[in-house]
Design an enzyme around this catalytic site. Structure first.
Site, short mmCIF file in Angstrom:
data_model
loop_
_atom_site.label_atom_id
_atom_site.label_comp_id
_atom_site.label_asym_id
_atom_site.label_seq_id
_atom_site.Cartn_x
_atom_site.Cartn_y
_atom_site.Cartn_z
N HIS A 1 0.70 -1.28 -0.23
CA HIS A 1 -0.24 -0.01 -0.11
C HIS A 1 1.03 1.27 0.11
O HIS A 1 2.06 1.13 0.19
CB HIS A 1 -1.00 -0.10 1.18
CG HIS A 1 -2.09 -0.89 1.23
ND1 HIS A 1 -2.01 -2.01 1.48
CD2 HIS A 1 -3.46 -0.62 0.67
CE1 HIS A 1 -3.01 -2.80 1.27
NE2 HIS A 1 -4.16 -1.73 0.89
N LYS B 1 -0.29 4.64 4.83
CA LYS B 1 -1.38 3.61 5.53
C LYS B 1 -0.60 3.35 6.85
O LYS B 1 0.53 2.97 6.88
CB LYS B 1 -1.45 2.41 4.68
CG LYS B 1 -2.43 1.40 5.19
CD LYS B 1 -2.76 0.06 4.30
CE LYS B 1 -3.84 -0.93 4.92
NZ LYS B 1 -4.95 0.06 5.33
#
EC number: 1.17.1.8
Length: 268
Positions: free
Chosen positions: A155, A159
């Site tokens: 990600h 995140k």
């Protein structure tokens, strides 16, 4: 269906607001932000760049919930627990894609589901939820004596939780296929001299960097062959469309805790 977006000024909040405008049967009736947010008092449509919608962003959720049919929530664990409780008070639908919840958070959300219709999933995209069904079937068919399971996810740099909610969702699917508890059979960190791989363990590897929206691969590694089941998210709108679909599905359903597998008719 009148929908409230919480965390309206964030990346997912703005995506939800834009996406609602394109889905028949859905209408934005409220937008919530935290106290002190620079977006308070501004029009939700103007914040997202789509023009005036006549919905001002506020930090007082309960009066807004009381006039709505459902709330869409991609915020934080603590905030999602609060919004679940408020949805229960207002007797409305609560769709949450918040990840990183503790067991205690999940229990509080489960308690709120006695009075609210809650759809909770680590990933709202249709593709990932279909992938979870395929992972369960593959894990069942390819047993632990012959195939090891590793889950790789990547990600964007912002995140804050790991492994991702989607990785855990896929891990739970693999564990169901093997008829084991993920909590007792997962390996989250490998560092230093770890010894040989334990038979039946489900491993997780986490990557963070750049602007990656979400890449997930479930690897079933056998001797001389590998099966890889993957999903690559290319646009956050896939999560928004799934969440709105879930809200429309849940509207009118009896209170309880549901998943996207229920929404898609994939729960076996």
């Amino acid at each position: 269906m009148g929908l409230v977006v919480v965390g309206a000024g964030g990346r997912m909040g703005q995506t939800l607001i834009r996406t609602i405008q394109s889905i028949e049967g859905a209408k934005l009736v409220g937008a919530i932000e935290r106290s002190g947010s620079p977006f308070l008092g501004k029009d939700a449509g103007e914040v997202t760049g789509i023009g005036t919608l006549g919905v001002a962003i506020t930090d007082d959720p309960l009066p807004v919930f009381a006039k709505a049919h459902g709330v869409l929530d991609f915020t934080s664990p603590a905030a999602s627990v609060e919004f679940a409780g408020l949805a229960a008070q207002a007797r409305i639908v609560h769709v949450t894609g918040t990840t990183g919840c503790s067991a205690e958070d999940d229990e509080k959300i489960r308690a709120a589901a006695r009075h609210a219709t809650i759809v909770k999933s680590g990933n709202m995209s249709l593709g990932v939820n279909l992938l979870s069904v395929l992972v369960q079937k593959a894990a069942e068919a390819l047993g632990p004596e012959d195939f090891d399971i590793e889950i790789l996810e990547m990600h964007h740099r912002h995140k804050v939780d790991a492994p991702s909610g989607t990785a855990l969702l896929l891990g739970e699917a693999a564990a169901r296929g093997r008829d084991i508890a993920l909590a007792d059979n997962s390996v989250r960190v490998r560092d230093g001299y770890t010894g040989p791989r334990e038979t039946g363990a489900i491993g997780f590897a986490t990557l963070r960097g750049g602007s990656v929206i979400g890449d997930h691969s479930v690897i079933l590694a056998g001797t001389g062959e590998r099966v890889v089941l993957s999903h690559h998210a290319e646009d956050r709108s896939i999560f928004a469309r799934g969440a709105i679909k879930a809200a429309l599905w849940a509207h009118g359903k009896k209170p309880g805790l549901y998943s996207m597998l229920d929404v898609l008719g994939l729960n076996t």
